[in-house]
Design a protein around this motif. Sequence first.
Motif, PDB file in Angstrom:
ATOM      1  N   ASP A  86     -19.407  82.505  -0.657  1.00 33.59           N
ATOM      2  CA  ASP A  86     -18.872  81.148  -0.738  1.00 33.59           C
ATOM      3  C   ASP A  86     -20.019  80.142  -0.636  1.00 33.59           C
ATOM      4  O   ASP A  86     -19.902  79.079  -0.023  1.00 33.59           O
ATOM      5  CB  ASP A  86     -17.812  80.896   0.338  1.00 33.59           C
ATOM      6  N   GLN A  88     -21.351  78.169  -2.724  1.00 29.72           N
ATOM      7  CA  GLN A  88     -21.207  76.874  -3.374  1.00 29.72           C
ATOM      8  C   GLN A  88     -20.802  75.814  -2.350  1.00 29.72           C
ATOM      9  O   GLN A  88     -21.228  74.671  -2.424  1.00 29.72           O
ATOM     10  CB  GLN A  88     -20.163  76.967  -4.482  1.00 29.72           C
ATOM     11  N   PRO A  94     -26.824  80.274  -6.502  1.00 27.14           N
ATOM     12  CA  PRO A  94     -26.494  81.702  -6.519  1.00 27.14           C
ATOM     13  C   PRO A  94     -27.732  82.536  -6.794  1.00 27.14           C
ATOM     14  O   PRO A  94     -28.667  82.092  -7.455  1.00 27.14           O
ATOM     15  CB  PRO A  94     -25.484  81.829  -7.656  1.00 27.14           C
ATOM     16  N   HIS A 107     -21.305  82.804  -5.015  1.00 27.71           N
ATOM     17  CA  HIS A 107     -20.393  81.671  -5.001  1.00 27.71           C
ATOM     18  C   HIS A 107     -18.946  82.117  -4.920  1.00 27.71           C
ATOM     19  O   HIS A 107     -18.048  81.277  -4.795  1.00 27.71           O
ATOM     20  CB  HIS A 107     -20.618  80.792  -6.224  1.00 27.71           C
TER      21      HIS A 107
END
Length: 144
Positions: A86, A88, A94, A107
């Motif tokens: 997670d 993001q 990434p 992400h």
Amino acid sequence: MPNKALRILIADEQHFHRMKIERLFNQLGYYRVAPVEGLAPMLSLVEYGCEPFDLVVVNASLVCGELDVLGYFLDNRQVRHALIFDGQRAHLPPTLAGGPQRVQVSHAPLPDMTCIQRLMTMIDPPLSEGQYPWPSMLSAQTVG
């Protein structure tokens, strides 16, 4: 054959997420998994553990704003590899495919079996034919 001695730490505030990720590792044959629900327990286990963790899997939202998570894992000798999922949410780029890296960023809101398998292939590569997982087996084989 998985290395059953690998130490894995999962940090996520959601109990369901911790259980789901732990089951993925169990399905692959890894059982030395410690799930924790907060940043403080994760930091305590990493910093005061008697031996390093082979892998720490952490939800980026758990550390967002509290810790420079990339710097922490890159500079910490108590963590051999890390997966931040997670990513993001924490505005982390990434990880791009193209070689083993100590810290992976995903992400995806939750790692799936494909992600865990790919990660474990880098951390615990399968043995080639003729390789033995323990030096004592090799010694016994060459002596006998």
